[in-house]
Design a protein around this motif. Structure first.
Motif, PDB file in Angstrom:
ATOM      1  N   THR A  65       0.851  -1.179   0.000  1.00 21.44           N
ATOM      2  CA  THR A  65       0.000   0.000   0.000  1.00 21.44           C
ATOM      3  C   THR A  65       0.896   1.241   0.000  1.00 21.44           C
ATOM      4  O   THR A  65       2.114   1.145   0.208  1.00 21.44           O
ATOM      5  CB  THR A  65      -0.901   0.026   1.240  1.00 21.44           C
ATOM      6  OG1 THR A  65      -0.076   0.174   2.411  1.00 21.44           O
ATOM      7  CG2 THR A  65      -1.712  -1.265   1.353  1.00 21.44           C
ATOM      8  N   ASN A  66       0.313   2.391  -0.206  1.00 21.37           N
ATOM      9  CA  ASN A  66       1.084   3.630  -0.160  1.00 21.37           C
ATOM     10  C   ASN A  66       1.702   3.832   1.222  1.00 21.37           C
ATOM     11  O   ASN A  66       2.817   4.327   1.342  1.00 21.37           O
ATOM     12  CB  ASN A  66       0.201   4.826  -0.521  1.00 21.37           C
ATOM     13  CG  ASN A  66      -0.132   4.868  -2.002  1.00 21.37           C
ATOM     14  OD1 ASN A  66       0.617   4.339  -2.826  1.00 21.37           O
ATOM     15  ND2 ASN A  66      -1.248   5.487  -2.348  1.00 21.37           N
ATOM     16  N   GLU A  67       0.970   3.431   2.269  1.00 24.90           N
ATOM     17  CA  GLU A  67       1.512   3.550   3.630  1.00 24.90           C
ATOM     18  C   GLU A  67       2.712   2.622   3.808  1.00 24.90           C
ATOM     19  O   GLU A  67       3.709   3.002   4.450  1.00 24.90           O
ATOM     20  CB  GLU A  67       0.428   3.227   4.657  1.00 24.90           C
ATOM     21  CG  GLU A  67       0.888   3.433   6.099  1.00 24.90           C
ATOM     22  CD  GLU A  67      -0.213   3.149   7.101  1.00 24.90           C
ATOM     23  OE1 GLU A  67       0.053   3.247   8.320  1.00 24.90           O
ATOM     24  OE2 GLU A  67      -1.351   2.819   6.678  1.00 24.90           O
ATOM     25  N   ASP A  68       2.621   1.417   3.254  1.00 20.23           N
ATOM     26  CA  ASP A  68       3.762   0.493   3.301  1.00 20.23           C
ATOM     27  C   ASP A  68       4.991   1.129   2.655  1.00 20.23           C
ATOM     28  O   ASP A  68       6.092   1.074   3.208  1.00 20.23           O
ATOM     29  CB  ASP A  68       3.437  -0.805   2.565  1.00 20.23           C
ATOM     30  CG  ASP A  68       2.383  -1.644   3.273  1.00 20.23           C
ATOM     31  OD1 ASP A  68       2.261  -1.522   4.508  1.00 20.23           O
ATOM     32  OD2 ASP A  68       1.699  -2.404   2.581  1.00 20.23           O
ATOM     33  N   LEU A  69       4.796   1.717   1.483  1.00 22.93           N
ATOM     34  CA  LEU A  69       5.915   2.312   0.753  1.00 22.93           C
ATOM     35  C   LEU A  69       6.528   3.470   1.533  1.00 22.93           C
ATOM     36  O   LEU A  69       7.745   3.641   1.549  1.00 22.93           O
ATOM     37  CB  LEU A  69       5.456   2.780  -0.626  1.00 22.93           C
ATOM     38  CG  LEU A  69       5.021   1.668  -1.591  1.00 22.93           C
ATOM     39  CD1 LEU A  69       4.498   2.269  -2.894  1.00 22.93           C
ATOM     40  CD2 LEU A  69       6.177   0.722  -1.881  1.00 22.93           C
ATOM     41  N   MET A  75      12.675   3.580   6.223  1.00 21.54           N
ATOM     42  CA  MET A  75      13.625   2.567   6.697  1.00 21.54           C
ATOM     43  C   MET A  75      14.833   2.420   5.768  1.00 21.54           C
ATOM     44  O   MET A  75      15.757   1.672   6.064  1.00 21.54           O
ATOM     45  CB  MET A  75      12.930   1.208   6.794  1.00 21.54           C
ATOM     46  CG  MET A  75      11.850   1.105   7.838  1.00 21.54           C
ATOM     47  SD  MET A  75      10.868  -0.406   7.620  1.00 21.54           S
ATOM     48  CE  MET A  75      12.156  -1.647   7.666  1.00 21.54           C
ATOM     49  N   ASN A  76      14.810   3.126   4.629  1.00 16.95           N
ATOM     50  CA  ASN A  76      15.847   2.970   3.595  1.00 16.95           C
ATOM     51  C   ASN A  76      15.848   1.568   2.997  1.00 16.95           C
ATOM     52  O   ASN A  76      16.884   1.059   2.569  1.00 16.95           O
ATOM     53  CB  ASN A  76      17.235   3.323   4.122  1.00 16.95           C
ATOM     54  CG  ASN A  76      17.516   4.816   4.018  1.00 16.95           C
ATOM     55  OD1 ASN A  76      16.595   5.620   4.017  1.00 16.95           O
ATOM     56  ND2 ASN A  76      18.771   5.180   3.945  1.00 16.95           N
ATOM     57  N   ALA A  77      14.675   0.940   2.963  1.00 16.25           N
ATOM     58  CA  ALA A  77      14.522  -0.343   2.271  1.00 16.25           C
ATOM     59  C   ALA A  77      14.082  -0.066   0.838  1.00 16.25           C
ATOM     60  O   ALA A  77      13.521   0.982   0.532  1.00 16.25           O
ATOM     61  CB  ALA A  77      13.506  -1.222   2.986  1.00 16.25           C
ATOM     62  N   ASN A  78      14.344  -1.025  -0.046  1.00 13.21           N
ATOM     63  CA  ASN A  78      14.049  -0.856  -1.466  1.00 13.21           C
ATOM     64  C   ASN A  78      13.007  -1.880  -1.906  1.00 13.21           C
ATOM     65  O   ASN A  78      13.346  -3.016  -2.231  1.00 13.21           O
ATOM     66  CB  ASN A  78      15.337  -1.017  -2.294  1.00 13.21           C
ATOM     67  CG  ASN A  78      16.390  -0.013  -1.886  1.00 13.21           C
ATOM     68  OD1 ASN A  78      16.170   1.186  -1.905  1.00 13.21           O
ATOM     69  ND2 ASN A  78      17.561  -0.512  -1.501  1.00 13.21           N
ATOM     70  N   PRO A  79      11.728  -1.482  -1.940  1.00 10.63           N
ATOM     71  CA  PRO A  79      10.691  -2.436  -2.317  1.00 10.63           C
ATOM     72  C   PRO A  79      10.668  -2.694  -3.819  1.00 10.63           C
ATOM     73  O   PRO A  79      11.014  -1.822  -4.624  1.00 10.63           O
ATOM     74  CB  PRO A  79       9.403  -1.732  -1.881  1.00 10.63           C
ATOM     75  CG  PRO A  79       9.739  -0.270  -1.920  1.00 10.63           C
ATOM     76  CD  PRO A  79      11.192  -0.177  -1.537  1.00 10.63           C
ATOM     77  N   ASN A  86       4.099  -1.815 -17.110  1.00 17.18           N
ATOM     78  CA  ASN A  86       5.564  -1.754 -17.139  1.00 17.18           C
ATOM     79  C   ASN A  86       6.246  -2.893 -16.389  1.00 17.18           C
ATOM     80  O   ASN A  86       7.463  -3.001 -16.427  1.00 17.18           O
ATOM     81  CB  ASN A  86       6.043  -0.420 -16.574  1.00 17.18           C
ATOM     82  CG  ASN A  86       5.759   0.736 -17.513  1.00 17.18           C
ATOM     83  OD1 ASN A  86       6.431   0.909 -18.518  1.00 17.18           O
ATOM     84  ND2 ASN A  86       4.730   1.526 -17.192  1.00 17.18           N
ATOM     85  N   GLY A  87       5.493  -3.718 -15.674  1.00 13.67           N
ATOM     86  CA  GLY A  87       6.090  -4.850 -14.979  1.00 13.67           C
ATOM     87  C   GLY A  87       6.659  -4.493 -13.624  1.00 13.67           C
ATOM     88  O   GLY A  87       6.366  -3.437 -13.050  1.00 13.67           O
ATOM     89  N   TYR A  88       7.517  -5.369 -13.117  1.00 12.37           N
ATOM     90  CA  TYR A  88       8.093  -5.194 -11.782  1.00 12.37           C
ATOM     91  C   TYR A  88       9.377  -4.378 -11.854  1.00 12.37           C
ATOM     92  O   TYR A  88      10.193  -4.552 -12.758  1.00 12.37           O
ATOM     93  CB  TYR A  88       8.379  -6.564 -11.154  1.00 12.37           C
ATOM     94  CG  TYR A  88       7.133  -7.310 -10.769  1.00 12.37           C
ATOM     95  CD1 TYR A  88       6.513  -7.061  -9.551  1.00 12.37           C
ATOM     96  CD2 TYR A  88       6.560  -8.243 -11.629  1.00 12.37           C
ATOM     97  CE1 TYR A  88       5.349  -7.741  -9.191  1.00 12.37           C
ATOM     98  CE2 TYR A  88       5.406  -8.922 -11.285  1.00 12.37           C
ATOM     99  CZ  TYR A  88       4.802  -8.654 -10.064  1.00 12.37           C
ATOM    100  OH  TYR A  88       3.659  -9.308  -9.716  1.00 12.37           O
ATOM    101  N   CYS A  89       9.543  -3.495 -10.882  1.00 13.96           N
ATOM    102  CA  CYS A  89      10.753  -2.676 -10.844  1.00 13.96           C
ATOM    103  C   CYS A  89      11.112  -2.357  -9.397  1.00 13.96           C
ATOM    104  O   CYS A  89      10.291  -2.471  -8.480  1.00 13.96           O
ATOM    105  CB  CYS A  89      10.578  -1.388 -11.653  1.00 13.96           C
ATOM    106  SG  CYS A  89       9.409  -0.229 -10.933  1.00 13.96           S
ATOM    107  N   ILE A  90      12.346  -1.962  -9.212  1.00  8.56           N
ATOM    108  CA  ILE A  90      12.820  -1.509  -7.902  1.00  8.56           C
ATOM    109  C   ILE A  90      12.328  -0.081  -7.707  1.00  8.56           C
ATOM    110  O   ILE A  90      12.433   0.760  -8.608  1.00  8.56           O
ATOM    111  CB  ILE A  90      14.357  -1.561  -7.832  1.00  8.56           C
ATOM    112  CG1 ILE A  90      14.854  -2.973  -8.169  1.00  8.56           C
ATOM    113  CG2 ILE A  90      14.853  -1.146  -6.457  1.00  8.56           C
ATOM    114  CD1 ILE A  90      16.353  -3.041  -8.427  1.00  8.56           C
ATOM    115  N   ASN A  91      11.781   0.210  -6.526  1.00 13.52           N
ATOM    116  CA  ASN A  91      11.098   1.486  -6.327  1.00 13.52           C
ATOM    117  C   ASN A  91      11.969   2.566  -5.684  1.00 13.52           C
ATOM    118  O   ASN A  91      11.558   3.720  -5.612  1.00 13.52           O
ATOM    119  CB  ASN A  91       9.846   1.286  -5.469  1.00 13.52           C
ATOM    120  CG  ASN A  91       8.819   2.380  -5.696  1.00 13.52           C
ATOM    121  OD1 ASN A  91       8.503   2.696  -6.831  1.00 13.52           O
ATOM    122  ND2 ASN A  91       8.312   2.963  -4.618  1.00 13.52           N
TER     123      ASN A  91
END
Length: 212
Positions: A65-69, A75-79, A86-91
């Protein structure tokens, strides 16, 4: 260190399996070094739909969700997310350095600095055991400036400054048979968040306010 999440689904001999995303993310980053696409550099940001696509996966363990992102971003994590059409990408492209937040909190900054360090190392190796004289120091600065200028022209830096003279090669340093090159760089930043402000105006307002 960069943290990537969540697990991704692949098919192993027709059997679906969820596995850590590390190898698929690594493949995305390696495309910078094995592809012949113009404009791709070691410090190109591997995020978003242009250069951050994660190939050969069919699904992620969870959707965000937007809150998750927002929480993952803090946290400096890369979902890894799915972008429609466009498929899956690093956010994002964060390192694990949350505090203090600096250029070193971004993966592309680390990559640009690694490339700079390698180039300067190769250059300086030629000068090992040369005499520490003003002429030699001037050569070192000239070559360091050339390296930095090349990287600046390829969008690695906004600006740079090299120092190799009597100010940092003091008598004490020279007596130790050492040489010092100080390099200062302003690493380029990306647009991870783009804000588009749309203002509705009455007919004739734009021309009357001199916007054209």
């Amino acid at each position: 260190v960069g943290y990537f999440f969540p697990y991704v689904r692949i098919y192993d001999n027709g059997v679906p399996k969820y596995v850590p995303p590390s190898s698929y993310v690594a493949t995305t980053y390696m495309q910078k070094f094995v592809s012949n696409i113009a404009g791709i550099l070691p410090w190109t940001i591997c995020a978003g739909i242009t250069n951050g696509r994660v190939q050969n996966i069919t699904k992620t363990e969870m959707d965000f969700t937007n809150e998750d992102l927002e929480n993952l971003y803090q946290m400096n994590a890369n979902p890894i997310v799915y972008k429609i059409n466009n498929g899956y990408c690093i956010n994002s492209e964060s390192t694990a350095q949350v505090f203090p937040y600096s250029s070193l909190s971004m993966i592309h900054s680390r990559e640009a600095l690694i490339d700079l360090e390698n180039r300067l190392y190769d250059m300086l190796l030629r000068y090992q055991w040369n005499f520490n004289t003003p002429e030699i120091r001037a050569q070192i600065k000239y070559r360091a400036d050339s390296i930095c200028k090349d990287m600046l022209d390829n969008d690695a830096f906004y600006d740079f400054w090299n120092v190799c003279d009597e100010t940092n090669n003091t008598d004490y340093v020279i007596d130790l048979q050492m040489g010092v090159l100080d390099t200062y760089v302003e690493v380029v930043k990306g647009m991870g968040i783009i804000v588009n402000n749309i203002t509705i105006m009455k007919k004739g307002d734009i021309q009357s306010m001199g916007f054209k």
